[in-house]
Scaffold this motif. Sequence first.
Motif, PDB file in Angstrom:
ATOM      1  N   TRP A 112     -13.017   5.247   1.154  1.00 25.81           N
ATOM      2  CA  TRP A 112     -11.652   5.461   1.054  1.00 25.81           C
ATOM      3  C   TRP A 112     -11.106   4.893  -0.160  1.00 25.81           C
ATOM      4  N   PHE A 142      -7.430   3.351  -1.778  1.00 28.65           N
ATOM      5  CA  PHE A 142      -6.343   2.613  -1.495  1.00 28.65           C
ATOM      6  C   PHE A 142      -5.509   2.469  -2.787  1.00 28.65           C
ATOM      7  N   ALA A 149      -3.306   5.805   1.311  1.00 28.51           N
ATOM      8  CA  ALA A 149      -4.568   5.202   1.815  1.00 28.51           C
ATOM      9  C   ALA A 149      -5.207   6.449   2.383  1.00 28.51           C
ATOM     10  N   CYS A 196       0.798  -1.036   0.033  1.00 27.75           N
ATOM     11  CA  CYS A 196      -0.152   0.103  -0.056  1.00 27.75           C
ATOM     12  C   CYS A 196       0.857   1.418   0.020  1.00 27.75           C
ATOM     13  N   GLN A 252      -2.555   0.241   6.007  1.00 29.73           N
ATOM     14  CA  GLN A 252      -2.118   1.624   5.963  1.00 29.73           C
ATOM     15  C   GLN A 252      -0.959   1.431   4.775  1.00 29.73           C
TER      16      GLN A 252
END
Length: 194
Positions: free
Chosen positions: A117, A119, A110, A107, A172
């Motif tokens: 959200w 990502f 984020a 990731c 995250q």
Amino acid sequence: MFTGIIETLGVVKNREKDGSNIHFTIESSLSNELKIDQSVAHNGVCLTVVALADNTHTVTAIEETLKKTNLGEWEVGSKVNIERCMQMNGRLDGHIVQGHVDQTAVCTKAESKDGSWEFTFKYDGAQGNVTVEKGSITINGTSLTVVDSKNDEFSVAIIPYTYEQTNFHQIQVGTTVNLEFDIIGKYVARLMNK
């Protein structure tokens, strides 16, 4: 065969090294419904149930699985997306998912979007896997639609239900996730390379 629609979250209760293998004992609301020798997707990885106890089940990850997935990072307390195999007489709510992780991604972004959200994930594009905008991708076993697609990066949008009911609420920047690319896209890419 799976659909990418996560049924429940499990929690790793025990991790036991056995040579190059790791046995994971997982507690979930589905554990008492499972059977020995049943195939169950854990973060998108098809694993066989090898033992059952009170509200827990145990699966074994071999060295090859540990190399290709994020399972080697699981610790006691890790949350795991769980899905039982697809029933042939039901609706395919997600997309065709084999439970065979192609590679991992990290990731890189984020971002909260005022009720949803977004990502972004980066992966090794040299392995030949591809995404397409509005195509399907499986992240940690969750069937999702690609928003933005690049050669080695893509993004997905997550609604509140998915964020809360899967382990996306723990992802995250820097988190490693499992990817299974769309099976149709993989066949097309293979044919185009011949």
